[in-house]
Scaffold this motif. Sequence first.
Motif, PDB file in Angstrom:
ATOM      1  N   MET A 139      -6.065  11.355   0.197  1.00 10.00           N
ATOM      2  CA  MET A 139      -6.015  10.730  -1.124  1.00 10.00           C
ATOM      3  C   MET A 139      -5.685   9.239  -0.983  1.00 10.00           C
ATOM      4  N   ALA A 140      -6.731   8.439  -0.714  1.00  7.03           N
ATOM      5  CA  ALA A 140      -6.550   7.002  -0.495  1.00  7.03           C
ATOM      6  C   ALA A 140      -7.076   6.172  -1.656  1.00  7.03           C
ATOM      7  N   ALA A 141      -7.497   6.812  -2.731  1.00  4.90           N
ATOM      8  CA  ALA A 141      -8.032   6.086  -3.885  1.00  4.90           C
ATOM      9  C   ALA A 141      -6.889   5.579  -4.755  1.00  4.90           C
ATOM     10  N   ALA A 142      -6.988   4.323  -5.183  1.00  3.25           N
ATOM     11  CA  ALA A 142      -5.959   3.740  -6.048  1.00  3.25           C
ATOM     12  C   ALA A 142      -6.454   2.407  -6.586  1.00  3.25           C
ATOM     13  N   LYS A 143      -5.882   1.990  -7.695  1.00  4.35           N
ATOM     14  CA  LYS A 143      -6.073   0.621  -8.163  1.00  4.35           C
ATOM     15  C   LYS A 143      -4.996  -0.225  -7.513  1.00  4.35           C
ATOM     16  N   VAL A 144      -5.398  -1.224  -6.726  1.00  5.61           N
ATOM     17  CA  VAL A 144      -4.437  -2.024  -5.984  1.00  5.61           C
ATOM     18  C   VAL A 144      -4.675  -3.505  -6.247  1.00  5.61           C
ATOM     19  N   GLY A 145      -3.661  -4.322  -5.931  1.00  7.81           N
ATOM     20  CA  GLY A 145      -3.771  -5.765  -6.093  1.00  7.81           C
ATOM     21  C   GLY A 145      -2.500  -6.447  -5.652  1.00  7.81           C
ATOM     22  N   GLY A 146      -2.518  -7.762  -5.657  1.00 12.37           N
ATOM     23  CA  GLY A 146      -1.358  -8.546  -5.267  1.00 12.37           C
ATOM     24  C   GLY A 146      -0.343  -8.645  -6.389  1.00 12.37           C
ATOM     25  N   ILE A 147       0.669  -9.488  -6.185  1.00  9.89           N
ATOM     26  CA  ILE A 147       1.767  -9.622  -7.150  1.00  9.89           C
ATOM     27  C   ILE A 147       1.250 -10.045  -8.518  1.00  9.89           C
ATOM     28  N   HIS A 148       0.355 -11.049  -8.538  1.00  6.32           N
ATOM     29  CA  HIS A 148      -0.134 -11.563  -9.826  1.00  6.32           C
ATOM     30  C   HIS A 148      -0.848 -10.465 -10.606  1.00  6.32           C
ATOM     31  N   ASN A 207      -0.602  -7.169 -10.254  1.00  5.87           N
ATOM     32  CA  ASN A 207       0.347  -6.111 -10.622  1.00  5.87           C
ATOM     33  C   ASN A 207       1.165  -6.498 -11.842  1.00  5.87           C
ATOM     34  N   ASN A 208       1.568  -7.755 -11.889  1.00  5.39           N
ATOM     35  CA  ASN A 208       2.451  -8.216 -12.958  1.00  5.39           C
ATOM     36  C   ASN A 208       1.682  -8.496 -14.243  1.00  5.39           C
ATOM     37  N   THR A 209       0.403  -8.848 -14.125  1.00  8.26           N
ATOM     38  CA  THR A 209      -0.409  -9.205 -15.293  1.00  8.26           C
ATOM     39  C   THR A 209      -1.035  -7.986 -15.950  1.00  8.26           C
ATOM     40  N   CYS A 245       6.431  -0.092  -1.824  1.00  6.91           N
ATOM     41  CA  CYS A 245       7.048  -0.643  -3.040  1.00  6.91           C
ATOM     42  C   CYS A 245       7.719   0.441  -3.879  1.00  6.91           C
ATOM     43  N   ILE A 246       7.597   1.710  -3.455  1.00  7.54           N
ATOM     44  CA  ILE A 246       8.278   2.796  -4.175  1.00  7.54           C
ATOM     45  C   ILE A 246       9.792   2.711  -4.027  1.00  7.54           C
ATOM     46  N   TYR A 247      10.249   1.983  -3.017  1.00 13.96           N
ATOM     47  CA  TYR A 247      11.685   1.950  -2.732  1.00 13.96           C
ATOM     48  C   TYR A 247      12.393   0.894  -3.589  1.00 13.96           C
ATOM     49  N   PRO A 248      13.697   1.076  -3.835  1.00 12.98           N
ATOM     50  CA  PRO A 248      14.444   0.107  -4.639  1.00 12.98           C
ATOM     51  C   PRO A 248      14.333  -1.317  -4.086  1.00 12.98           C
ATOM     52  N   THR A 267       8.116  -6.926 -10.646  1.00  9.78           N
ATOM     53  CA  THR A 267       6.736  -7.422 -10.702  1.00  9.78           C
ATOM     54  C   THR A 267       5.700  -6.321 -10.464  1.00  9.78           C
ATOM     55  N   ASN A 268       6.071  -5.298  -9.687  1.00  9.63           N
ATOM     56  CA  ASN A 268       5.091  -4.221  -9.465  1.00  9.63           C
ATOM     57  C   ASN A 268       5.657  -2.849  -9.842  1.00  9.63           C
ATOM     58  N   GLU A 269       6.602  -2.834 -10.771  1.00  6.77           N
ATOM     59  CA  GLU A 269       7.240  -1.586 -11.172  1.00  6.77           C
ATOM     60  C   GLU A 269       6.245  -0.548 -11.706  1.00  6.77           C
ATOM     61  N   PRO A 270       5.269  -0.910 -12.555  1.00  8.68           N
ATOM     62  CA  PRO A 270       4.335   0.118 -13.046  1.00  8.68           C
ATOM     63  C   PRO A 270       3.559   0.796 -11.917  1.00  8.68           C
ATOM     64  N   TYR A 271       3.074   0.014 -10.951  1.00  4.02           N
ATOM     65  CA  TYR A 271       2.357   0.582  -9.807  1.00  4.02           C
ATOM     66  C   TYR A 271       3.279   1.481  -8.999  1.00  4.02           C
ATOM     67  N   ALA A 272       4.511   1.011  -8.748  1.00  2.00           N
ATOM     68  CA  ALA A 272       5.472   1.795  -7.965  1.00  2.00           C
ATOM     69  C   ALA A 272       5.804   3.114  -8.653  1.00  2.00           C
ATOM     70  N   ILE A 273       5.988   3.070  -9.953  1.00  2.00           N
ATOM     71  CA  ILE A 273       6.296   4.302 -10.695  1.00  2.00           C
ATOM     72  C   ILE A 273       5.139   5.292 -10.599  1.00  2.00           C
ATOM     73  N   ALA A 274       3.919   4.787 -10.678  1.00  2.00           N
ATOM     74  CA  ALA A 274       2.765   5.677 -10.536  1.00  2.00           C
ATOM     75  C   ALA A 274       2.750   6.327  -9.158  1.00  2.00           C
ATOM     76  N   LYS A 275       3.033   5.560  -8.117  1.00  4.38           N
ATOM     77  CA  LYS A 275       3.045   6.106  -6.760  1.00  4.38           C
ATOM     78  C   LYS A 275       4.187   7.120  -6.582  1.00  4.38           C
ATOM     79  N   ILE A 276       5.334   6.842  -7.179  1.00  4.49           N
ATOM     80  CA  ILE A 276       6.444   7.800  -7.128  1.00  4.49           C
ATOM     81  C   ILE A 276       6.036   9.102  -7.818  1.00  4.49           C
TER      82      ILE A 276
END
Length: 312
Positions: free
Chosen positions: A62-71, A73-75, A110-113, A133-142
């Motif tokens: 399962m390597a499919a995901a929406k990914v991106g840099g800090i900008h 993720n934050n936008t 980024c799942i870690y604190p 800055t990437n909390e939504p992505y991290a929460i999805a991965k968690i």
Amino acid sequence: MRKDAKIYIAGHRGMVGSAIVRQLEAAGYGNLLTRTSSDLDLTQQQQVSDFLLSEKPDYIFMAAAKVGGIHANNTYRADFIYQNLMIEANVIHAAWQAGVKRMLFLGSSCIYPRDCPQPIREDYLLTGPLEQTNEPYAIAKIAGIKLCESYNRQYGTAYVSAMPTNLYGPNDNYDLANSHVLPALIRKAHEAKLRGDSTYTVWGSGRPMREFLHVDDMASACLFLMEQNAITDGLFNVGTGTDVTIRELAETVMDVVGFAGEIVFDASKPDGTPRKLLDVSRLQQLGWKATIDLREGIALAYADFLTKHAGG
């Protein structure tokens, strides 16, 4: 895994997914199942369910995901949490419905604190606040990790999760607007060399420390975990266990690229977290260890960059 097993690689055109395909082919696995996003939209539950119930793969990476840099993720915070939640929920649930017993879910460190003790152990998950800055992505991965864990406990599946450190290598993103630090340094050094510049600007102070793993090593770890039948659950960090300063990284990139100028650090730009190093002892104790050292890996990445982005 049997060499004739049907193996579905979700996200096979991405950096990690394509590396997993290369690794599987090199190991003699020939019955590989792939679909492009135009053929199969993983955010659509019915499409995913129909596909997996029809194909009934033996294994899923399962390597499919929406990914991106800090900008990014934050936008695009809503896009990152919604699309990643939908993809993983659809695939994991439909896999169980289709009788898929074995899956490897790819996450992110980024799942870690945000303020973790170093090096970061797997049991630090959910022990503190995330990087905003990437909390939504991290929460999805968690959520993906917990989906795997929950299906294992309720339904007896064997879905494991792998959390990579900073990855680089073939099929990386070299767009300076949204790339990560290593591909950005490679492109900037290459372009500075072509222009004949005397200096090479690097964001921040150069003092933060980061760990980097070549994506082919990551794919090797994924195959290793999937082939270990005794591993039926859990979360595994994947990295080298060593880190370098951004200054050291930039100097190595300059050496590989052949740019002889001087580094200028732009102190107006943020450094980010002072250090982010994974504790990889759990995976190493099972018998897997990274084999591509950083300079060798950067040379391989630069050769790929020249071929695909610089007309080399």
